[in-house]
Design an enzyme around this catalytic site. Sequence first.
Site, PDB file in Angstrom:
ATOM      1  N   LYS A   1     -56.478   3.191   5.936  1.00  0.00           N
ATOM      2  CA  LYS A   1     -55.984   2.901   4.588  1.00  0.00           C
ATOM      3  C   LYS A   1     -56.064   4.118   3.665  1.00  0.00           C
ATOM      4  O   LYS A   1     -55.254   4.278   2.753  1.00  0.00           O
ATOM      5  CB  LYS A   1     -56.815   1.748   4.013  1.00  0.00           C
TER       6      LYS A   1
ATOM      7  N   GLU B   1     -55.892  -5.935  -5.648  1.00  0.00           N
ATOM      8  CA  GLU B   1     -57.078  -6.613  -5.100  1.00  0.00           C
ATOM      9  C   GLU B   1     -57.919  -7.330  -6.161  1.00  0.00           C
ATOM     10  O   GLU B   1     -58.293  -8.486  -5.964  1.00  0.00           O
ATOM     11  CB  GLU B   1     -57.932  -5.622  -4.297  1.00  0.00           C
TER      12      GLU B   1
ATOM     13  N   ASP C   1     -66.271  -4.437  -6.970  1.00  0.00           N
ATOM     14  CA  ASP C   1     -65.926  -4.499  -5.545  1.00  0.00           C
ATOM     15  C   ASP C   1     -66.594  -3.350  -4.794  1.00  0.00           C
ATOM     16  O   ASP C   1     -66.176  -2.196  -4.900  1.00  0.00           O
ATOM     17  CB  ASP C   1     -64.401  -4.435  -5.401  1.00  0.00           C
TER      18      ASP C   1
ATOM     19  N   ASP D   1     -55.379  -9.499   3.181  1.00  0.00           N
ATOM     20  CA  ASP D   1     -56.208  -8.430   2.617  1.00  0.00           C
ATOM     21  C   ASP D   1     -56.246  -7.334   3.672  1.00  0.00           C
ATOM     22  O   ASP D   1     -56.883  -7.490   4.708  1.00  0.00           O
ATOM     23  CB  ASP D   1     -57.621  -8.963   2.324  1.00  0.00           C
TER      24      ASP D   1
END
Length: 606
Positions: A70, A168, A191, A6
Amino acid sequence: MIVGIDLGTTNSLVGVVDSGFPILLADAAGKRLLPSVVHWPPAERGAVLTGEPARRMLAVDPAHTIASVKRFMGRRPAELDPATSGQHPLATGPDGSLAIGLGSDFHSPEAISAEILKQLKRTAEAALETTVDRAVITVPAYFNDAQRQATKRAGELAGLTVERILAEPTAAALAYGLDKLSESSKVAVYDLGGGTFDISILELNKGVFQVIATSGDTRLGGDDLDHAIVSWMESRLAPARPAEAAPRLREAARDAKEALSAREEVEILLPFLDNRSNHRLTLTRTEFESLAAPLVKRTRAHCLRALADAGITDPAGELDAVVLVGGSTRIPLVRRFVAELFGKEPDISQHPDEAVALGATIQAGMLSGALRDLVLLDVTPLSLGIETFGGLMNVIIPRNTTIPAKAGELFTNAVANQPSMLIRVLQGERELARDNWDLGQFTLAFEPGPKGSARIGVQFEIDANGILRILARDTHTNTDRVLEISSAAVNVEDEAVERMISESVDHAFEDMNERIWTEAKLKSDELLPAVDAAFGLIGDQLDPAEKGAIETAAAEVRAALSADPHDAPRLKRANQTLDEATETLAAMLVEQAYARALAEKKTLPT
Ligand code: ADP
Ligand code: MG
């Protein structure tokens, strides 16, 4: 071996399937979560740092330290909003690609992410004591092709072959075991991480998740809650403090926030603000919730939008599960909010900040084969057995047996002086061999002998990988034959299984009749010649009435044998009558044979 990764905005993790179990790997300090922060000083000033040591450098040397890289992955300078670039200068390469300035050096987002991946690779290699060079890496569901390609390149720069890029929410659903739900189930994955919020609606199709709707806010997460607490602290602390205290205030705020997920109240100590006095503040959960509520409520519109896009009007009724992902969903307020919004209690059986990594690990295990048995092959879909004399199915491992499994049976020769035995491996639920599926066959030779003298053990063994091994052994000579059948024993199309089972139900009556018939016929085939032989030997010594009864009984067996259609109960009854009628005959035979044996016996010298 393939690891699951992850690669998060705030935190990153790595895991692997070890002896059938997915586990997340900890570094030397026992930490599984690696803060996604990179400190990259000029070469002469030292090595690149990642994780917690790099995070500490955010305050000390911000120019050479970067968090949340990211956000830059696969982006072009023109696409970035000013908030993303933060304090780092950006440059555009000749091909239009992006480079981020850390001090006077410029690095691509891929190269920076690669440093995080290298660290995870080292953690995995140290924990597993082997080299690791293959990985599954997760990305947000909304990542476009350029962003996925950039993630893949980052993996390659870190020395990893990226076997799969996985969404994800899909990973999270795998971690929660939702692939076991029934076909076309729908699930929502909520999330809330450090800096991003994502809501995804997934649908399970043929065991694979499809993201059917996604929405979110790339600027909403736990960091915002930290800021809200910092503002609250500042309003209570006068006068202004030195600017360099800001990162430490943020850290104190984050610690307080995380503690409040488990406690009702926290003490915040701020000894670093000035040299003269210590500051102590108390924050209760209720106060924190009033700070957090407006931020949490901002996720509502995105959830409603995703539900609408997925065509869901009644989430409580249409969603089969709601799962929580991201460290910020540990906050009780968030859990209550989600439960209320979806009209359904969320599944909280996994650690929310580890679920994505766990799912990536499960996917990696499925790809490498380390998890095949666990995920796909849990029971035998159909019975396994061999054909016995007369064309019957003899089940050795019944259907729905948990794998791995081992079972065996002893067989003998049906015919005198038979030189070998044919072992035909069958799969299916039908009584007659010819109606089942043929998986393979082989012959086992043995020493010819009278009928029933051979002892052939046949053993079926299915290992965890679904490989079926059939071992046949002549127990007199200990000669073995082994047949291996790859995965046909367990990998059967669902439809074919259903067809086989419904056929076996449809034909249950005739099949059973056929089995009884075949067994009875074997018995008749044994009885009739035996009666004829006995008549030849001692028929004249029999009482005529008894002889007549035997002849009638034998005639009835022959009549039943030629009856069409087959009448199994009639043949069985006829066999029994014949058996009973020959009782005296059989006894006389035995007696005579005994007398003969006695007569032939040699006397031993005294
Ligand atoms: P990401 O997916 O963005 O990489 P994570 O899922 O690891 O990040 O979430 C990180 C966020 O979760 C941080 O803001 C962190 O403070 C928050 N967090 C972690 N644990 C808790 C907790 N117990 N209570 C509240 N927030 C938490
Ligand atoms: Mg995340």
